[in-house]
Design a protein around this motif. Structure first.
Motif, short mmCIF file in Angstrom:
data_model
loop_
_atom_site.label_atom_id
_atom_site.label_comp_id
_atom_site.label_asym_id
_atom_site.label_seq_id
_atom_site.Cartn_x
_atom_site.Cartn_y
_atom_site.Cartn_z
N GLY A 141 0.82 -1.38 0.23
CA GLY A 141 0.02 0.17 0.05
C GLY A 141 0.82 0.97 0.16
O GLY A 141 1.98 1.12 0.23
N PHE A 142 1.43 2.05 -0.29
CA PHE A 142 0.99 3.03 -0.35
C PHE A 142 2.80 3.43 -1.56
O PHE A 142 2.83 4.57 -0.99
N GLY A 159 3.04 6.30 -3.70
CA GLY A 159 1.58 8.21 -3.11
C GLY A 159 2.97 9.16 -2.76
O GLY A 159 2.34 9.58 -3.12
N ASP A 161 -3.57 -4.79 -1.56
CA ASP A 161 -4.41 -3.60 -0.62
C ASP A 161 -5.35 -3.32 -1.62
O ASP A 161 -4.82 -2.05 -2.43
N VAL A 201 -5.16 -0.02 -1.22
CA VAL A 201 -4.67 1.09 -0.95
C VAL A 201 -3.37 0.92 -1.92
O VAL A 201 -2.75 2.02 -1.97
N TYR A 239 -3.00 3.87 -4.75
CA TYR A 239 -3.18 5.15 -3.67
C TYR A 239 -1.98 5.78 -4.26
O TYR A 239 -0.19 5.92 -4.23
N TYR A 255 -4.17 6.97 -8.87
CA TYR A 255 -5.56 7.15 -9.47
C TYR A 255 -6.08 7.83 -10.78
O TYR A 255 -6.53 7.67 -11.44
N GLY A 286 -9.63 -0.97 -6.44
CA GLY A 286 -9.31 0.53 -6.95
C GLY A 286 -9.40 0.83 -8.83
O GLY A 286 -9.03 2.00 -9.35
#
Length: 722
Positions: A576-577, A580, A602, A604, A607, A610, A629
Motif C-alpha cells: 500500500g501507498f 503515493g 491492497d 490502497v 494510492y 488514481y 481501485g
C-alpha cells in the motif's frame, strides 16, 4: 632552227615563272613558328652545352618529294605542284571540257580552273587551263627491317619498335623514322625484360597509335572536302554574296583555330624544353627533320588531342564488383572484400562496407577520402592488431563509426575528437583503460553490447573523458554491479542481460541527469536495492526491472517515475501507498507474468496513481476477480486482465456509475431516472482485455462496461472452459 629556238624560249619562260613563284613562296604559319622557336631553342641549348660534341648520325638520303597543292580559304593556290614543269609527273588522260575554256571534266564532275582533288588515295590532281595534272605521293625510304602500310595511309611505317606515346599536342603524322633517343616508350621498352611486359607495352602503344592515325585521317578528309568545295564555289558567280559571307565565317574559324593551335603549341614547347633540361639527351638534327617533314606534307590543319591520355600508373582504380556510389556514399555491402579498397574521392562523406571479410584498417586506408563523416564496417573480421595507430588521424570530420560484429579486443586507438557516435557491439572487448576514450569530448552515443566487459576489467576512470556522453549501452556483458565513474551527462543507461545483483546508495550519486535505466535480465531482488539509490532523482522517468528476482513491487522508487516495468518476476504483492510519493504520478505500470492474486493487492495499493495511470497490465497472473481501485482510475485508457482466473465482473469494478443515493431510496422516482445515472464520469478507457478467464458472458451486467468508449474494444472471447 626556228622551231628549236621557239621551244627553248618557251622553256625559259616557264622556268622564270616557276622561279618567281618559288621566290614568292611563303611557308605556312605553323611551320614558321616551329622553325623560329626551335631555332631559338637549339641556340639556347648550344649556349648551355658548349662542350658537347654532336653525335654522329647516319645520313638519310634525300629524295625529291613532290609538293601537294593546297588551296586556302580564298581559293588561291599557295603551292604549285612539280608536274606543271614536268618533274616526276605526267599529263592525265582526263579530257578537256569542250566549249568551256579552262574547265576540266573528271569522273563525271566539272572541275573549274585551279581546282584540286584526289581521285584515289596517294594521288592529287589539279585542273590547270583545261588540263588535268596529277601527282602520285612518293614515300621516304625506310631503314627498318619490318614495315607495314596502315589502313588509309600512302606510305609504309616501321613495325620493329612501337612509336612513342602521343603527347598532349603532338598530332603530327607518323613516318618511317626511328624513335627519338629520349622517347619515353622506348625507355620503358628497354626496361621491360620479360616478353609479357613487352607485350603489354606494345598493346598500350598500339592503342595510342590508332588514336593518332584517326586524328590524321580526319584532318586529311577535312582538307579534301574543303578544297573541293572551294574549287566548285569559284565557278558560281551568281552566288558571290553567299560565298563572301561563308568566306568570312571560314576565315574567323581559321583564325580562332590558329590562335588555339598557337596556344597549345606554346604549352607543348614549354613542356618539351623542361623535358630537355631534365633528360639532357637530345639530338639537334632531329627537330630540323621534323620541321622539314611537316613542310613537305603541308599539314597545316592538324588538330592536337583535346584531352591528355593518362599514364597507366596514374589511373584511379575502379570500385570492386558489387560496389556503388550514390549521394556521396560508397556502398560495398556483401561484396566479398578482404581489404578497404583504394578510393580517391574527396566528395565522399559516407562509406558502407558491411558483411565483408575485411581484416585490417591500415594507416593510409582513408587518405583518398579525408572528408568522411560516417564509416560503417559492421560484420567483418577486423582485429585490434590490424588497425593502424594513424588510421583515423586524417578524418577531421568523422562523426559516426560502426564496428559491430568484428574481432576487436580493445577500443581502436587514435579516434578523432569529432566523433559523436561509436558502436562496437558484438566483439571480444575484454579491457577498457583510462585512456581508451581520451579526447572524445564530443561523443554522445556509445554502444559496447555483447562483449566481455565487467567491473574487473573496466577502469573506474574509463568514462570520465566523455563529457558529452548521454546514451550508453553495456548490455550482454558480465557486470555484477553498476559501473562506476559514469559521466554527469549520462541520460540513458542500458545494462540489460548482465549479472547485476545489487544497487547501492552511491551507484547513481553522480548521474543526476539519468532519465532511463534498463536493468532487464539481471539478478536483482527488491531487498538489494538501497532505499536512497534513486529516490531523489528528479529526472528519472523510466525503470525496467523485468526478468529479475523481485517478489514485491520495490519501495523508494524515484519521485519523478512515470514508467515502471516489472514483467517476468515473481511478484505476489503490491504494498500500500508504494506510489503515493510520486509527482506528477505513475503513468505506465506493467506487471504481466507475475504471481499476483486477490490477496496481494491492497485497497490502497494504487494510492497516488488514481489520477495519473494510463496503462495497466495485469495479464498472466492468478487473479480471481477484478482488483479494487481500478474503477477509480480516471485517466486509464488501456487495461489488460486476460489470462487470469476471473469468474465475474461486478458492475462497478471497472466502470463506476453515478447514483443519486438519496433519490434511489424513493421507489416512486425510479421510473423518472434516465440512463445518464449509469454513465461513466469522464471515461478514457478505450481498450479492455478479459479473454482467457472463466467469465460467463451471459451473466455480465449491461452496465459492466458502460465506461468503455467502444464496445468493440472489449475483448471477452475466448474464455477458458473448466
Amino acid at each position: 632552227m626556228q622551231k628549236t629556238a621557239l621551244l627553248c624560249y618557251l622553256l625559259f619562260a616557264c622556268l622564270c615563272i616557276i622561279l618567281a613563284q618559288n621566290d614568292g613562296y611563303k611557308m605556312p604559319r605553323r611551320g614558321r613558328r616551329r622553325m623560329h622557336y626551335r631555332g631559338l631553342r637549339r641556340g639556347s641549348l648550344r649556349n648551355r652545352r658548349p662542350n658537347k660534341q654532336p653525335q654522329a648520325k647516319s645520313p638519310i638520303p634525300t629524295i625529291p618529294v613532290p609538293s601537294i597543292p593546297l588551296i586556302n580559304t580564298d581559293g588561291e593556290i599557295t603551292e604549285v605542284i612539280d608536274s606543271l614543269i614536268g618533274l616526276d609527273g605526267h599529263e592525265s588522260s582526263y579530257s578537256v571540257l569542250p566549249g568551256k575554256e579552262g574547265r576540266c571534266f573528271a569522273n563525271g564532275i566539272i572541275m573549274y580552273d585551279k581546282a584540286a582533288w584526289s581521285p584515289k588515295p596517294c594521288v592529287t590532281c589539279l585542273c590547270s587551263k583545261g588540263k588535268v595534272l596529277c601527282d602520285e605521293t612518293l614515300c621516304r625510304p625506310l631503314t627498318c627491317h619490318r614495315t607495314k602500310i596502315p589502313e588509309g595511309e600512302c606510305c609504309p611505317v616501321c613495325t620493329d619498335i612501337v612509336l612513342s606515346s602521343i603527347s598532349l599536342g603532338d598530332a603530327s603524322e607518323f613516318s618511317g623514322d626511328s624513335p627519338e633517343p629520349n622517347d619515353l616508350s622506348v625507355k620503358a621498352m628497354q626496361k621491360a625484360h620479360t616478353p609479357d611486359e613487352r607485350d603489354v607495352l606494345f598493346k598500350k602503344e598500339g592503342q595510342l597509335l590508332e588514336k593518332k592515325k584517326n586524328i590524321v585521317k580526319e584532318n586529311r578528309k577535312r582538307k579534301r572536302i574543303k578544297s573541293q568545295g572551294e574549287g566548285i564555289k569559284q565557278g558560281h558567280e551568281n552566288d558571290q554574296k553567299d560565298e563572301e559571307s561563308k568566306r568570312k565565317m571560314e576565315e574567323e574559324k581559321r583564325r580562332a583555330y590558329e590562335e588555339e593551335e598557337l596556344r597549345i603549341e606554346k604549352e607543348l614547347n614549354k613542356k618539351e624544353e623542361e623535358s630537355e633540361e631534365k633528360e639532357n639527351e637530345h639530338d639537334e638534327n632531329e627537330d630540323e627533320d621534323q620541321v622539314e617533314e611537316d613542310i613537305l606534307r603541308g599539314d597545316v590543319f592538324r588538330m592536337p588531342p583535346r584531352f591528355p591520355i593518362p599514364e597507366p600508373y596514374a589511373e584511379i582504380p575502379p570500385l570492386p564488383t558489387g560496389c556503388s556510389i550514390l549521394d556521396n556514399t560508397a556502398s560495398c555491402i556483401n561484396a566479398k572484400l578482404t581489404q578497404i579498397p583504394p578510393i580517391m574521392d574527396a566528395q565522399l562523406t559516407s562509406i558502407e562496407f558491411v558483411e565483408n571479410s575485411i581484416t585490417s584498417i591500415p594507416d593510409d586506408a582513408f587518405n583518398g577520402i579525408p572528408n568522411l563523416e560516417r564509416i560503417d564496417l559492421r560484420k567483418n573480421n577486423i582485429s585490434s592488431s590490424g588497425i593502424g595507430p594513424q588510421a583515423f588521424k586524417i578524418l577531421k570530420n568523422l562523426k559516426r563509426l560502426y564496428l559491430d560484429e568484428n574481432a576487436l579486443v580493445h577500443i581502436p586507438p587514435g579516434l578523432p575528437s569529432t566523433l559523436e557516435e561509436l558502436k562496437i557491439n558484438e566483439n571480444q572487448l575484454h579491457a577498457i583503460d583510462e585512456n581508451s576514450f581520451q579526447d572524445l569530448k564530443s561523443l554522445v552515443t556509445l554502444e559496447l553490447e555483447g562483449n566481455k566487459l565487467s567491473e574487473a576489467n573496466v577502469s573506474p576512470l574509463a568514462f570520465q573523458p566523455l563529457k558529452s556522453l548521454s546514451y550508453l549501452r553495456l548490455g550482454r556483458n558480465k557486470y555484477r554491479t553498476i559501473p562506476q565513474g559514469l559521466p554527469h551527462s549520462i541520460e540513458e543507461l542500458y545494462l540489460d542481460n548482465n549479472q547485476i545483483e545489487e544497487i547501492t546508495e552511491i551507484c547513481f550519486n553522480r548521474t543526476k541527469n539519468l532519465n532511463i535505466i534498463d536493468l532487464r535480465h539481471n539478478k536483482l531482488e527488491e531487498s538489494r536495492i538501497a532505499p536512497l539509490a534513486w529516490i531523489n532523482h528528479e529526472n528519472l522517468e523510466s525503470i525496467d526491472l523485468s526478468y529479475n528476482k523481485i517478489y514485491h513491487v520495490p519501495s523508494y522508487l524515484p519521485k519523478s517515475l512515470l514508467h515502471l516495468i516489472l514483467i517476468g518476476n515473481q511478484i505476489d504483492r503490491i504494498p500500500g501507498f508504494v506510489f503515493g510519493h510520486m509527482k506528477p504520478g505513475l503513468e505506465y505500470l506493467y506487471l504481466s507474468f507475475n504471481k499476483l492474486d486477490d490477496y496481494g493487492i491492497d485497497p490502497v495499493s494504487f494510492y497516488g496513481a488514481y489520477h495519473s495511470l494510463r496503462e495497466f497490465f495485469l495479464d498472466h497472473n492468478q487473479l480471481k476477480s477484478v482488483p479494487l481501485g481500478i474503477a477509480e482510475m480516471r485517466s486509464l485508457s488501456f487495461l489488460r486482465l486476460n489470462n487470469n482466473k476471473i469468474r465475474s465482473v461486478p458492475p462497478e469494478r471497472i466502470c463506476k456509475t453515478r447514483h443519486n443515493h438519496e433519490d434511489h431510496e424513493e421507489e416512486d422516482d425510479d421510473d423518472d431516472k434516465s440512463e445518464e445515472e449509469h454513465d461513466y464520469e469522464d471515461s478514457q478507457l478505450e481498450h479492455l482485455h478479459l479473454e482467457y478467464n472463466y467469465i460467463n458472458t451471459r451473466d455480465l451486467s449491461p452496465y459492466a462496461f458502460s465506461c468503455v468508449r467502444s464496445y468493440s474494444s472489449v475483448i471477452l472471447k475466448p474464455q477458458t472452459i473448466k
